[in-house]
Write a protein that holds these residues in place. Structure first.
Motif, PDB file in Angstrom:
ATOM      1  N   ARG A  81      44.872  61.021  87.873  1.00  0.00           N
ATOM      2  CA  ARG A  81      43.917  60.033  88.374  1.00  0.00           C
ATOM      3  C   ARG A  81      43.254  60.551  89.647  1.00  0.00           C
ATOM      4  O   ARG A  81      42.027  60.488  89.794  1.00  0.00           O
ATOM      5  CB  ARG A  81      44.614  58.700  88.638  1.00  0.00           C
ATOM      6  N   MET A  82      44.065  61.109  90.544  1.00  0.00           N
ATOM      7  CA  MET A  82      43.513  61.644  91.797  1.00  0.00           C
ATOM      8  C   MET A  82      42.571  62.811  91.524  1.00  0.00           C
ATOM      9  O   MET A  82      41.525  62.943  92.172  1.00  0.00           O
ATOM     10  CB  MET A  82      44.651  62.078  92.721  1.00  0.00           C
ATOM     11  N   GLU A  85      39.298  61.407  90.243  1.00  0.00           N
ATOM     12  CA  GLU A  85      38.530  60.846  91.351  1.00  0.00           C
ATOM     13  C   GLU A  85      37.908  61.949  92.201  1.00  0.00           C
ATOM     14  O   GLU A  85      36.751  61.867  92.596  1.00  0.00           O
ATOM     15  CB  GLU A  85      39.423  59.961  92.220  1.00  0.00           C
ATOM     16  N   ARG A  86      38.697  62.967  92.471  1.00  0.00           N
ATOM     17  CA  ARG A  86      38.207  64.090  93.284  1.00  0.00           C
ATOM     18  C   ARG A  86      37.074  64.821  92.572  1.00  0.00           C
ATOM     19  O   ARG A  86      36.063  65.171  93.186  1.00  0.00           O
ATOM     20  CB  ARG A  86      39.357  65.052  93.577  1.00  0.00           C
ATOM     21  N   LYS A  88      35.060  63.567  90.413  1.00  0.00           N
ATOM     22  CA  LYS A  88      33.898  62.676  90.447  1.00  0.00           C
ATOM     23  C   LYS A  88      33.199  62.769  91.804  1.00  0.00           C
ATOM     24  O   LYS A  88      31.973  62.885  91.868  1.00  0.00           O
ATOM     25  CB  LYS A  88      34.346  61.237  90.178  1.00  0.00           C
ATOM     26  N   ARG A  89      33.998  62.741  92.889  1.00  0.00           N
ATOM     27  CA  ARG A  89      33.399  62.852  94.227  1.00  0.00           C
ATOM     28  C   ARG A  89      32.707  64.193  94.421  1.00  0.00           C
ATOM     29  O   ARG A  89      31.609  64.257  94.983  1.00  0.00           O
ATOM     30  CB  ARG A  89      34.478  62.673  95.300  1.00  0.00           C
TER      31      ARG A  89
END
Length: 160
Positions: A81-82, A85-86, A88-89
């Protein structure tokens, strides 16, 4: 007849003697067999106890391993998940950088047009400065802030 009686008496005596001789060891045999059965039963119970203890230890170890697996699965899911998210950022940031770089490239192109159409004072030197800025943003990991600062400085110097 006395001979027969004697033979019968001797025969009964032998049978009685062998019966009484055999009768004495029978209780001893039963007692020995009972002691052996008790010893075997005790050994069996001891082995069962050891097996139960081993089984209990294996069950506890299995439960601990299952707990560790669950923790690692949770950890893996969290890391995935992290990472998502990373990623995506990073993708969003790269998109912003690309759009910023396009704006900078348009500004450089406009500045080149201006230099080409304006007074021919140190025109080659001014064009080289713009080309160096273009080269700096053409690398794999450009620094858009630095390039923008240099373009802005160039524009300010041109207007001065």
């Amino acid at each position: 007849m006395t001979g027969r009686l004697t033979q019968c008496a001797v025969l009964f005596g032998l049978v009685g003697f062998s019966f009484s001789a055999a009768a004495t060891p029978l209780p001893e045999q039963v007692s020995a067999a009972r002691a052996e059965v008790d010893a075997l039963a005790e050994r069996l119970e001891s082995q069962r106890r050891v097996m139960r203890d081993d089984l209990s230890a294996l069950r506890a170890e299995r439960a601990e391993l299952q707990r560790q697996v669950r923790l690692e699965e949770i950890r893996q899911a969290t890391l995935e998940r992290m990472r998502a998210e990373r990623t995506k950022r990073v993708d969003e940031q790269e998109g912003r950088i690309r759009s910023l770089l396009k704006s900078i490239q348009r500004s450089i192109a406009s500045a080149k047009t201006y230099v080409a159409t304006s007074l021919p004072f140190k025109q080659e030197e001014r064009m080289r400065r713009l080309e160096r800025i273009e080269a700096d943003i053409a690398v794999t990991h450009p620094d858009p802030a630095r390039a923008l600062t240099r373009v802005w400085r160039f524009i300010e110097e041109e207007e001065a």
